[in-house]
Design a protein around this motif. Sequence first.
Motif, PDB file in Angstrom:
ATOM      1  N   GLN A 172      -3.576   4.256   1.949  1.00  8.02           N
ATOM      2  CA  GLN A 172      -3.755   4.580   3.370  1.00  8.02           C
ATOM      3  C   GLN A 172      -3.595   6.091   3.501  1.00  8.02           C
ATOM      4  O   GLN A 172      -2.794   6.695   2.811  1.00  8.02           O
ATOM      5  CB  GLN A 172      -2.695   3.852   4.199  1.00  8.02           C
ATOM      6  N   TYR A 175       0.836  -1.206   0.000  1.00 12.06           N
ATOM      7  CA  TYR A 175       0.000   0.000   0.000  1.00 12.06           C
ATOM      8  C   TYR A 175       0.870   1.255   0.000  1.00 12.06           C
ATOM      9  O   TYR A 175       2.061   1.203   0.289  1.00 12.06           O
ATOM     10  CB  TYR A 175      -0.953   0.007   1.197  1.00 12.06           C
ATOM     11  N   ASP A 211      -7.227   2.502  11.591  1.00 12.13           N
ATOM     12  CA  ASP A 211      -6.680   1.156  11.458  1.00 12.13           C
ATOM     13  C   ASP A 211      -5.291   1.027  12.056  1.00 12.13           C
ATOM     14  O   ASP A 211      -4.890  -0.036  12.493  1.00 12.13           O
ATOM     15  CB  ASP A 211      -6.588   0.779   9.973  1.00 12.13           C
ATOM     16  N   GLY A 215     -13.022   1.605   1.525  1.00 12.92           N
ATOM     17  CA  GLY A 215     -12.035   0.522   1.517  1.00 12.92           C
ATOM     18  C   GLY A 215     -10.604   0.965   1.769  1.00 12.92           C
ATOM     19  O   GLY A 215      -9.679   0.166   1.722  1.00 12.92           O
ATOM     20  N   ILE A 216     -10.393   2.275   2.030  1.00 11.47           N
ATOM     21  CA  ILE A 216      -9.023   2.704   2.310  1.00 11.47           C
ATOM     22  C   ILE A 216      -8.792   2.665   3.814  1.00 11.47           C
ATOM     23  O   ILE A 216      -9.744   2.668   4.601  1.00 11.47           O
ATOM     24  CB  ILE A 216      -8.748   4.125   1.771  1.00 11.47           C
ATOM     25  N   SER A 217      -7.528   2.588   4.228  1.00  7.02           N
ATOM     26  CA  SER A 217      -7.273   2.540   5.663  1.00  7.02           C
ATOM     27  C   SER A 217      -6.757   3.886   6.163  1.00  7.02           C
ATOM     28  O   SER A 217      -6.289   4.720   5.398  1.00  7.02           O
ATOM     29  CB  SER A 217      -6.311   1.410   6.007  1.00  7.02           C
ATOM     30  N   GLN A 245     -13.462   4.632   5.195  1.00 13.38           N
ATOM     31  CA  GLN A 245     -13.333   3.191   5.397  1.00 13.38           C
ATOM     32  C   GLN A 245     -14.349   2.408   4.604  1.00 13.38           C
ATOM     33  O   GLN A 245     -14.050   1.315   4.122  1.00 13.38           O
ATOM     34  CB  GLN A 245     -13.433   2.876   6.869  1.00 13.38           C
ATOM     35  N   PRO A 268      -6.535   0.429  -6.529  1.00 15.69           N
ATOM     36  CA  PRO A 268      -7.548  -0.205  -5.679  1.00 15.69           C
ATOM     37  C   PRO A 268      -7.522   0.446  -4.293  1.00 15.69           C
ATOM     38  O   PRO A 268      -6.433   0.668  -3.753  1.00 15.69           O
ATOM     39  CB  PRO A 268      -7.099  -1.661  -5.593  1.00 15.69           C
ATOM     40  N   PRO A 269      -8.685   0.737  -3.705  1.00 18.50           N
ATOM     41  CA  PRO A 269      -8.742   1.438  -2.414  1.00 18.50           C
ATOM     42  C   PRO A 269      -7.924   0.742  -1.323  1.00 18.50           C
ATOM     43  O   PRO A 269      -7.351   1.413  -0.468  1.00 18.50           O
ATOM     44  CB  PRO A 269     -10.228   1.428  -2.064  1.00 18.50           C
ATOM     45  N   GLU A 270      -7.850  -0.593  -1.365  1.00 20.90           N
ATOM     46  CA  GLU A 270      -7.096  -1.319  -0.321  1.00 20.90           C
ATOM     47  C   GLU A 270      -5.615  -0.972  -0.363  1.00 20.90           C
ATOM     48  O   GLU A 270      -4.889  -1.246   0.580  1.00 20.90           O
ATOM     49  CB  GLU A 270      -7.203  -2.838  -0.471  1.00 20.90           C
ATOM     50  N   ARG A 271      -5.160  -0.406  -1.479  1.00 24.94           N
ATOM     51  CA  ARG A 271      -3.738  -0.065  -1.563  1.00 24.94           C
ATOM     52  C   ARG A 271      -3.471   1.377  -1.163  1.00 24.94           C
ATOM     53  O   ARG A 271      -2.352   1.861  -1.298  1.00 24.94           O
ATOM     54  CB  ARG A 271      -3.197  -0.337  -2.970  1.00 24.94           C
TER      55      ARG A 271
END
Length: 396
Positions: free
Chosen positions: A269, A235, A319, A295-297, A292, A264-267
């Motif tokens: 922060q 990320y 997170d 999907g982002i942290s 959140q 991608p949002p998971e990548r």
Amino acid sequence: AQQRTLEDGELVFAEGDVGDVAYLVDQGSVEVFTGQGDTRTVFATLGPGEIVGEMALIDTRPRSASVRSIGMTRLTVISREGLNDRLESVDAMVQLVLHSMLGRFRLAMHRVREGEQAPAPPRVPESEALPVMPGDAALRHGVLQQSRMEARLREAIRTDGLQMLYQPIVQLPLGKTVGYEALVRWPQEDGRVISPADFIPLAEQTSLILELDAWVLRRSCEQAVEHAGAMRRGYVSVNLSGRQFAQPSAFDLVASTLEATGLPPERLQIELTEGVIMSDPEYAAQLLDRFQALGISIAIDDFGTGYSSLAYLHHFSADVLKLDLSFAREVRRGPNGARIVRAIAAMAEELGLRVVAEGIEAEAEGRQLYKLGCGWGQGYAYGRPVCFSEQAEGGA
Ligand code: C2E
Ligand code: CA
Ligand code: CA
Ligand code: CA
């Protein structure tokens, strides 16, 4: 701030004009005068660091004199919005005093216009008089320096003249890279590089920080997509200023940047300091939830330097807790630091937060912080901030 360049003798504004901006003389000089031709009376000549036309910032009456340039002159335009923008970042007490002074001043002007005698200024013994700051050479010099640097920074943002470096964030104790913090740099023509500590505070005084944050976010997401292989799909962790976070458009900015870059949002922060969150906890809680849901942290940066309170954290859906680098230093110094870190890490775990210890300069330190409960780390021991082409060459 916008700039204006004038030829010799060119008018900046004329008597009777209605204007709403003032000018800071950046280079060259200007002449303040009334009348024309033979009846011209010159009042003053102003040089670099001096301000002209400032009445227009607080008063809507037409200009009471004309101003023209002497020789090639460069001026910085100061608008009302620009001034308000700066006032917002000034200490609250100073703001209050300025507003009150301006209010009294307007009232006095109004009385003069209505034909009333302006109240005679009270006689102040010289020893009690306030120093007259605007004439102070050092102050003028400082304002000029700042205004020039700001103009250059604005230009650098517009022309992609900034650079992003990326520092690995690793899993402890072995040091496997899981992500990267994006850190901005400002390379100069002469090869020097200005560090963010020297220009972020300047940008934060104006809305320039909004443009900077947007640029950083965009570039970081783009590069995380472009170098996904070298990053091992880790990320990217981007610092967001309090000013940007407080914008109603903050969520849309992040969402649209993800969409535009395809990251991608998971990548992604986002790093926020506890001060930013605490300045408006209700708003912050809502915005964090929306981030959140996307999907982002969220990481709380520099933890332990501000309110230092874990108690409020369960109100926020963060997170990650980034333990300020002063803790690594404390642990290096002795058992007291270690006790504090162990306590914070235990509570963070209780709250479901991952702990990243910042500023780890030796791997032995990293192992110790791991034993104290920090599952992740960042620091020179695992990698300095580097640009992505280097990262790729290093075979990350
Ligand atoms: P920060 O977010 O706390 O970033 C960590 C800082 O610690 C970075 O300094 C990093 O280079 C430095 N650092 C990393 N490992 C070590 C270590 O082992 N020892 C020591 N002594 N220092 C280490 P940098 O890059 O100069 O950034 C300074 C601050 O400027 C950042 O602090 C952050 O508050 C701000 N900043 C940097 N880049 C950005 C950005 O893109 N946007 C915004 N809004 N702020 C930024
Ligand atoms: Ca940070
Ligand atoms: Ca930090
Ligand atoms: Ca810091």
